[in-house]
Design a protein around this motif. Sequence first.
Motif, mmCIF file in Angstrom:
data_model
loop_
_atom_site.group_PDB
_atom_site.id
_atom_site.type_symbol
_atom_site.label_atom_id
_atom_site.label_comp_id
_atom_site.label_asym_id
_atom_site.label_seq_id
_atom_site.Cartn_x
_atom_site.Cartn_y
_atom_site.Cartn_z
ATOM 1 N N TRP A 167 0.822 -1.212 0.000
ATOM 2 C CA TRP A 167 0.000 0.000 0.000
ATOM 3 C C TRP A 167 0.853 1.257 0.000
ATOM 4 N N ASN A 170 2.555 1.448 -3.589
ATOM 5 C CA ASN A 170 1.667 1.705 -4.727
ATOM 6 C C ASN A 170 0.859 2.984 -4.575
ATOM 7 N N ASP A 171 0.411 3.245 -3.361
ATOM 8 C CA ASP A 171 -0.489 4.393 -3.161
ATOM 9 C C ASP A 171 0.260 5.654 -2.740
#
Length: 207
Positions: A167, A170-171
């Motif tokens: 997370w 990617n985010d």
Amino acid sequence: MENTFDKTATETIDLLEARLRRIEYAVSGQTGEAVGSTQNSTAPVAKRLADLEQSLHQLASKSRVIQDLLTLHARYPDLFQSINTDNLPTTLDTSSILSIVLASSSSYSSTASRLTSIKDVPVPPADLSAQLIELVPRIAQLEAVQVAQDAEIAELRARSAAVIQQWYTNDILRVGDAWADLEGRVAQGEQKIRRATLAKKLDESIV
């Protein structure tokens, strides 16, 4: 003389057998053949001695304590021999030995009181001990379940850490890169607008 020798050998074997039975009772709580039975009394001394040796080996094979004692006796036989008080293994004089004993005199009473308190502790009932023994398999099963739960928790922690890392990568990082790229493009657009505005003002001033 021969009868006296036979009697002495028989009495010695009886004493050895009695000691062995007491040790067996202290270790396992039960004894084998009764001491002084007719069969043992009429058997030859050599056979009785061989039977006692065999019984001792069998008892030692069943008890770790007996094995440790035999190993200790083989390595340090002097520990199992009584010391003559007139031939103490020390080079100290009597006054030095007396001072050492008096310096440790306070520990004698405390040790005696502790031994007395241990002696006064009641032995747990046999039923309670039997119940505790019956609980051993269940305790082992609970320990196995706990080990499996610990392994499952460790796996869940590793999976959670992997999800959080994914997370964040990617985010969070990609969004940050996108915002940085957008800010750069906005800054370039503002520069182009300022340049165009400045050029227009120069053209108007020339006209």
